[in-house]
Design a protein around this motif. Structure first.
Motif, mmCIF file in Angstrom:
data_model
loop_
_atom_site.group_PDB
_atom_site.id
_atom_site.type_symbol
_atom_site.label_atom_id
_atom_site.label_comp_id
_atom_site.label_asym_id
_atom_site.label_seq_id
_atom_site.Cartn_x
_atom_site.Cartn_y
_atom_site.Cartn_z
ATOM 1 N N ARG A 122 -73.790 10.008 -31.445
ATOM 2 C CA ARG A 122 -73.846 8.557 -31.288
ATOM 3 C C ARG A 122 -72.976 7.912 -32.357
ATOM 4 O O ARG A 122 -73.182 8.125 -33.549
ATOM 5 N N LYS A 123 -72.029 7.133 -31.895
ATOM 6 C CA LYS A 123 -71.000 6.618 -32.789
ATOM 7 C C LYS A 123 -71.563 5.596 -33.780
ATOM 8 O O LYS A 123 -72.339 4.706 -33.415
ATOM 9 N N LEU A 124 -71.152 5.745 -35.025
ATOM 10 C CA LEU A 124 -71.522 4.807 -36.078
ATOM 11 C C LEU A 124 -70.392 3.810 -36.283
ATOM 12 O O LEU A 124 -69.210 4.154 -36.194
ATOM 13 N N LYS A 125 -70.741 2.575 -36.593
ATOM 14 C CA LYS A 125 -69.718 1.552 -36.804
ATOM 15 C C LYS A 125 -69.157 1.657 -38.210
ATOM 16 O O LYS A 125 -69.814 2.097 -39.127
ATOM 17 N N ALA A 153 -63.527 9.246 -36.465
ATOM 18 C CA ALA A 153 -64.789 8.614 -36.081
ATOM 19 C C ALA A 153 -65.951 9.306 -36.776
ATOM 20 O O ALA A 153 -65.878 10.496 -37.113
ATOM 21 N N PRO A 172 -69.613 4.881 -26.715
ATOM 22 C CA PRO A 172 -70.636 4.919 -27.767
ATOM 23 C C PRO A 172 -71.313 6.270 -27.956
ATOM 24 O O PRO A 172 -71.799 6.573 -29.052
ATOM 25 N N TYR A 226 -70.231 9.971 -36.549
ATOM 26 C CA TYR A 226 -71.314 9.998 -35.571
ATOM 27 C C TYR A 226 -72.636 10.413 -36.210
ATOM 28 O O TYR A 226 -72.665 11.240 -37.130
ATOM 29 N N SER A 242 -68.368 13.333 -39.729
ATOM 30 C CA SER A 242 -67.110 12.614 -39.536
ATOM 31 C C SER A 242 -66.085 13.555 -38.917
ATOM 32 O O SER A 242 -65.889 14.678 -39.395
ATOM 33 N N PRO A 257 -62.617 4.643 -28.904
ATOM 34 C CA PRO A 257 -63.257 3.468 -29.520
ATOM 35 C C PRO A 257 -64.352 2.816 -28.694
ATOM 36 O O PRO A 257 -65.305 2.280 -29.253
ATOM 37 N N ASN A 258 -64.256 2.846 -27.384
ATOM 38 C CA ASN A 258 -65.220 2.126 -26.546
ATOM 39 C C ASN A 258 -66.257 3.043 -25.899
ATOM 40 O O ASN A 258 -66.937 2.649 -24.955
#
Length: 580
Positions: free
Chosen positions: A577-580, A486, A438, A488, A549, A435-436
């Motif tokens: 790069r992670k998407l919110k 997650a 990016p 991305y 995903s 989660p933390n």
């Protein structure tokens, strides 16, 4: 294990506990700071303290004269294995680290490092420079207990001037010669902390061979060739930075409560003065694994320790000095050297030190086992036994005259290797979904290839890239473990001389990216003193190709090119790069 260590912090008191140490019985608080200085590819003989008449290392020599000096201190033949053992007190094979590239350098996340052991006791840990135990969280320094990371995760960088580094999870641009920059950052870190473990992991004198003019010109004027002039210039620069570190500690008053360690990670990266020892970097022999090791402890003066020590002993030795209990279920292969340092070892029991080396593929050899007297080396169709007390330069193979000793040592080695590989030797998967975190980088050296695909630099060292895509069956892929679902953005670092159609496959789904635009990687000029063997550093275009995903579980991310004709496609890697 890591949760256990955190729980233990509630059991450790922080009262004013004192330990009587030193010949004068001086009282010193048992929680000193720790500065561990580690250099890369600097051999035992690359110090004037060890009799080298060409190189000048007055600051390291001065540190040695104030330190406990281990006459015979052993590490692994190459860098990542040494780092794994040093950080954990365990033989590197048992930690998952077996070699230096293709993820064979990655240490399993459940391993407990010095930084993690110290954390419950109030220490703030910082790593400055080379890591080489895994690029992605949780195999990076932050995932392995360090509070601050300023450096690079790979085995080496391509340029040492004005380079890009990682600060925790962010890329930063630096100015100046890299060892100087790292020293600056280490000093800044020590200034800010009341209780610290600072690991300064220099990149030099590892290739590429780059050094400021003043250092190079000095040694070139001594008649050395370009490589050795650069190496010794790099070593003198390290020495100057050690001088800066010691000046800071003395000026700040922290020297009276700081343990300082200086060591190197393997033998020299070339044939040069090494005290008459046989071998160099990547060799099992004395010259490949015997290195300088000096430890300055408040309250102790200079002494020379004759019984051997090794990288597996550093964690238990620090724990003993600090009176920190090592959890009983943590299997440590090393032994505290503190009794030797205190002079209370009595009849110190000799031990066996085991060495294993990989070249491309894991095998039972090359390997070695040594104790205070004997060394047995096992190589491809070669076996040799030496008496190190009578023959430290390994000139006389006594295998035929002492077959029983050789057989006993070989059995010990094979039993050890079997024990160390019980968890297997397959590298851990790249993890996504934390989660933390990016950004997750998937460099070519962490990937796999099939069909005609090659590495530009043949071996696939750090910073290499994929080439030679000929047909759709030619693929590259990265094996992944998703810890939490997650999504991305996917970016591919690549170059192409003609239009292409690329298929990206993952999680049992695929999508197509197609373009008629051309993308070129731009060469970043270097300041090499000798022709390099590694690839050049390039500035790579970043193509935004879509979203993907990942669902919890194991999968892979795969890239191939569709069509019948490809023109000079190069793939440096993938960035998620992670998407919110």
């Amino acid at each position: 294990m890591k949760k256990l260590l955190k729980m233990k912090s509630t059991l450790i008191h922080f009262l004013s506990v004192f330990l009587l140490i030193g010949c004068n019985q001086k009282e010193v608080l048992i929680k000193p700071n720790i500065l561990l200085i580690l250099t890369d590819d600097q051999g035992w003989g690359d110090l004037s303290f060890h009799g080298n008449k060409l190189v000048e290392t007055p600051h390291i020599d001065a540190l040695a004269k104030e330190s406990i000096v281990f006459d015979r201190f052993y590490v692994s033949p190459v860098c990542a294995p040494t780092r794994a053992s040093m950080l954990t007190g365990r033989y590197h094979i048992a930690t998952g680290t077996t070699w230096v590239t293709h993820r064979m350098e990655v240490m399993r996340e459940e391993e407990v490092t010095i930084a993690e052991l110290l954390k419950p006791h109030g220490y703030v840990s910082g790593l400055f420079g080379k890591w080489h135990q895994g690029k992605q969280f949780p195999h990076d320094p932050i995932g392995q207990g360090f509070d601050e990371f300023f450096g690079f995760a790979e085995g080496h960088l391509n340029n040492y001037f004005d380079t890009k580094l990682t600060h925790n999870f962010e890329e930063v641009k630096t100015e100046g010669f890299l060892p100087d920059v790292l020293t600056d950052k280490a000093i800044e870190f020590m200034e800010k902390q009341d209780l610290f473990f600072a690991m300064l992991s220099f990149n030099t004198p590892h290739s590429p061979f780059q050094v400021p003019d003043a250092y190079f010109d000095k040694y070139k004027s001594k008649g050395l060739d370009e490589k050795d002039a650069c190496v010794y210039g790099m070593v003198e620069n390290i020495d100057d930075n050690v001088g800066r570190l010691m000046h800071y500690l003395k000026q700040s008053g922290k020297i009276d409560n700081t343990i300082v360690i200086f060591m190197t990670d393997n033998g020299p990266n070339g044939i040069r003065y090494n005290g008459g020892m046989k071998g160099k970097k990547a060799d099992l022999d004395e010259g490949g694994v015997r290195v300088p090791f000096f430890i300055k402890i408040p309250g102790y003066g200079n002494q020379v320790i004759k019984p051997w020590g090794g990288h597996i002993d550093i964690l238990p030795t620090l724990a003993a000095i600090l009176s920190i209990e090592i959890p009983g279920n943590l299997v440590i292969h090393g032994k505290s050297l503190f009794p030797l340092i205190k002079g209370v070892a009595g009849n110190w029991e000799d031990r066996y030190f085991f060495t294993h080396h990989v070249h491309l593929k894991f095998d039972t050899i090359p390997g070695a086992v040594r104790n205070q007297e004997y060394l047995l080396t096992l190589k491809n169709k070669q076996k040799a036994l030496y008496n190190l007390l009578l023959d430290p330069s390994q000139k006389n193979n006594i295998l035929e005259t002492e077959p029983d000793i050789a057989n006993e040592l070989e059995k010990l080695y094979l039993d050890w290797l079997n024990e160390m590989t019980k968890k297997g030797v397959d590298p851990p998967l790249i993890q996504v979904g934390h989660p933390n975190v990016p950004t997750v980088e998937l460099p070519a050296s962490d990937g796999k290839r099939s069909g005609n695909v090659l590495y530009k630099g043949e071996m696939g060292w750090a910073n290499d890239w994929f080439i030679n895509f000929k047909k759709p069956e030619d693929k590259v892929f990265w094996e992944i473990e998703t810890v939490e679902n997650a999504r991305y953005d996917v970016f591919v670092q690549m170059a192409n001389d003609s239009p292409f159609k690329m298929e990206i496959f993952g999680q049992e789904k695929s999508f197509i990216y197609e373009t008629d635009q051309l993308h070129q990687a731009k060469l970043i000029p270097n300041r090499d003193r000798v022709p390099r063997t590694e690839v050049e550093e390039m500035e790579w275009p970043m193509l935004s190709v879509g979203e993907i995903s990942f669902e919890k579980g194991k999968t892979s991310l795969e890239i191939s090119f569709l069509g019948e004709q490809f023109e000079n496609i190069g793939v440096k890697g993938v960035v998620l790069r992670k998407l919110k």
